[in-house]
Design a protein around this motif. Structure first.
Motif, PDB file in Angstrom:
ATOM      1  N   VAL A 260       0.812  -1.217   0.000  1.00  0.00           N
ATOM      2  CA  VAL A 260       0.000   0.000   0.000  1.00  0.00           C
ATOM      3  C   VAL A 260       0.847   1.269   0.000  1.00  0.00           C
ATOM      4  CG1 VAL A 260      -0.238   0.150   2.527  1.00  0.00           C
ATOM      5  CG2 VAL A 260      -2.049   1.053   1.040  1.00  0.00           C
ATOM      6  N   LEU A 339      -7.746  -4.515   0.423  1.00  0.00           N
ATOM      7  CA  LEU A 339      -6.525  -4.131   1.138  1.00  0.00           C
ATOM      8  C   LEU A 339      -6.389  -5.067   2.329  1.00  0.00           C
ATOM      9  CD1 LEU A 339      -4.111  -2.259   1.592  1.00  0.00           C
ATOM     10  CD2 LEU A 339      -5.645  -0.703   2.835  1.00  0.00           C
ATOM     11  N   PHE A 344      -2.415  -3.895  -1.421  1.00  0.00           N
ATOM     12  CA  PHE A 344      -3.548  -3.448  -2.225  1.00  0.00           C
ATOM     13  C   PHE A 344      -3.663  -4.342  -3.449  1.00  0.00           C
ATOM     14  CE2 PHE A 344      -4.927  -0.977  -5.960  1.00  0.00           C
ATOM     15  CZ  PHE A 344      -6.208  -0.609  -5.557  1.00  0.00           C
TER      16      PHE A 344
END
Length: 456
Positions: A260, A339, A344
């Motif tokens: 992420v 997520l 992600f």
């Protein structure tokens, strides 16, 4: 023309020209067709006729080829043929050809390709390639007798299509299964032969339909000789035999993923906040049909552009994909995002029946070129490319929607269309393109700035 009590009324001036329907139109030469069109509908306008001729190809052999693609051809209808480079798919770097007229689609796809190219690229896999065709028929009799007859006749059906399937079987394809389905709960006396096929690198429509029509012929003939049927039961009524463009078992999946923190490209929002907002946008499309339709239309911007550039049937692809989006009883997003554990992930899973042999693939010069650009892909490889194009387009759209807004990028790409509508010169285009790098583009603002420039 106006509507009244569900009837259509044609304006009298137009009606007077339409009182004598033309016969034998298809047998006229192209010049005769254009002359008739000009006289009947275009008020003998030389300008309109000139537009038709303007798009003819100077190479007469190439023009004849295009004329013979369909019926009653008058001219060619051009679409821009563009390229979206830098797509890293399963480790291979590809440039994707796209045929589309909408501003910003190729730019958005290219931007998404660049973004994910430095984050591991796109991963894609074909889940299955099974295609479907059906023989729809009415049977007026005992269901158990029909089931017994079907088991008896099924080997004969397979044998009857051997001349059709022989070459396909050499390539590893052919008829996979034939099933009898009872649909009498929906329509009285209605049954179907539900048939599954593998067509390898061919889209397979003609192959499937030829097999189905032979199945229907043999099925009906054999019923006449089946001893256990009554005279009424022998008269099986074939309604139609046709492939289905709904191919929920001809599936491809494409995805992207990264830690992420690698989403920190936008200075105004950190990676985790961006991911959460992005996922929320996808979740809305999963539950809200009004949003899902526009969401999926954006996906189809990428898909259709590649399907069209490679000579495939975008109408069939569209109908099958949208049916798949509603397979659970409610129209929903084709893409999904998550997520988990700091990773992600964004993915798409869609049905695609495509071909890289047959049809226009060896006839249309630009289709052949598009397939050459893609390194002569198999049907499976093309499925992966098309799915990736749809996913990239959707990522770019949601990225814009959840950050700067969709209009900032889209309208800047649309600026050139506005300027062309108002016959801007090259110098004017250059000046106004520079102006709108720091100003918001709207149709009215572009026209206003053009007027200012001309007045000055």
């Amino acid at each position: 023309m106006y509507l009244n009590n569900n009837c259509i009324f044609v304006h009298s001036k137009l009606a007077s020209k339409m009182t004598k329907p033309i016969t034998g139109f298809s047998r006229l030469t192209k010049k005769q067709k254009i002359d008739w069109l000009a006289e009947t509908y275009l008020k003998d306008s030389p300008e309109d006729v000139a537009v038709l001729r303007q798009y003819w190809n100077e190479d007469s052999r190439l023009q004849q080829l295009h004329d013979e693609f369909t019926e009653n051809t008058l001219s060619n209808f051009y679409l821009p043929f563009g390229l979206a480079p830098n797509f890293l798919i399963n480790g291979d770097l590809l440039a994707i050809p796209m045929a589309i007229e909408e501003s910003s689609v190729i730019a958005a796809a290219s931007k998404a390709a660049k973004f994910w190219g430095s984050r591991g690229g796109f991963k894609a896999e074909v889940i299955d390639t099974k295609k479907i065709g059906q023989v729809h028929f009415n049977f007026f009799g005992n269901k158990q007798k029909l089931e017994s007859f079907f088991e008896t006749v099924k080997p004969k059906l397979i044998e009857a299509v051997k001349p059709i399937t022989r070459n396909m079987e050499k390539r590893g394809g052919g008829v996979l299964a034939i099933k009898l389905k009872d649909k009498t709960a929906e329509i009285a006396n209605y049954y179907q032969l539900h048939c599954e096929f593998e067509t390898k690198d061919s889209m397979g429509a003609n192959f499937i339909n030829s097999c189905l029509e032979k199945f229907a012929e043999v099925f009906q003939d054999e019923a006449q000789n089946y001893a256990d049927f009554s005279s009424e039961e022998k008269d099986i009524e074939i309604i139609m035999s046709i492939l289905s463009n709904y191919v929920p078992e001809c599936l491809v999946r494409a995805e992207v993923s990264c830690p992420v923190e690698e989403l920190n490209e936008n200075k105004d929002i950190n990676g985790e906040d961006f991911a959460k907002k992005f996922i929320q946008a996808v979740n809305i499309a999963e539950v809200e049909p009004y949003r899902a339709v526009t969401h999926n239309k954006g996906i189809m911007n990428g898909i259709d552009a590649v399907v069209l550039a490679t000579g495939n049937d975008f109408r069939a692809v569209e109908s099958g994909i949208h049916a798949y989006a509603a397979r659970n009883g409610k129209y929903s997003s084709l893409t999904h995002a998550s997520l988990e554990n700091g990773i992600f992930k964004f993915w798409i899973e869609i049905p695609l029946a495509l071909g890289t042999v047959g049809g226009l693939t060896s006839l249309h010069p630009l289709v052949k070129l598009a397939l050459d650009i893609l390194q002569k892909p198999s049907a499976k490889e093309l499925m992966k490319v098309v799915a990736v194009a749809g996913l990239a387009q959707n990522f770019a759209a949601i990225n814009s929607l959840t950050t700067t807004g969709i209009q900032q990028g889209h309208m800047k790409m649309h600026l050139m269309n506005i300027l062309n509508q108002h016959n801007a010169t090259e110098a004017e285009k250059k000046s106004l393109t520079q102006h709108f790098t720091t100003h918001t583009v709207t149709h009215s603002s572009a026209v206003e700035e053009l007027k200012k420039l001309r007045n000055s």
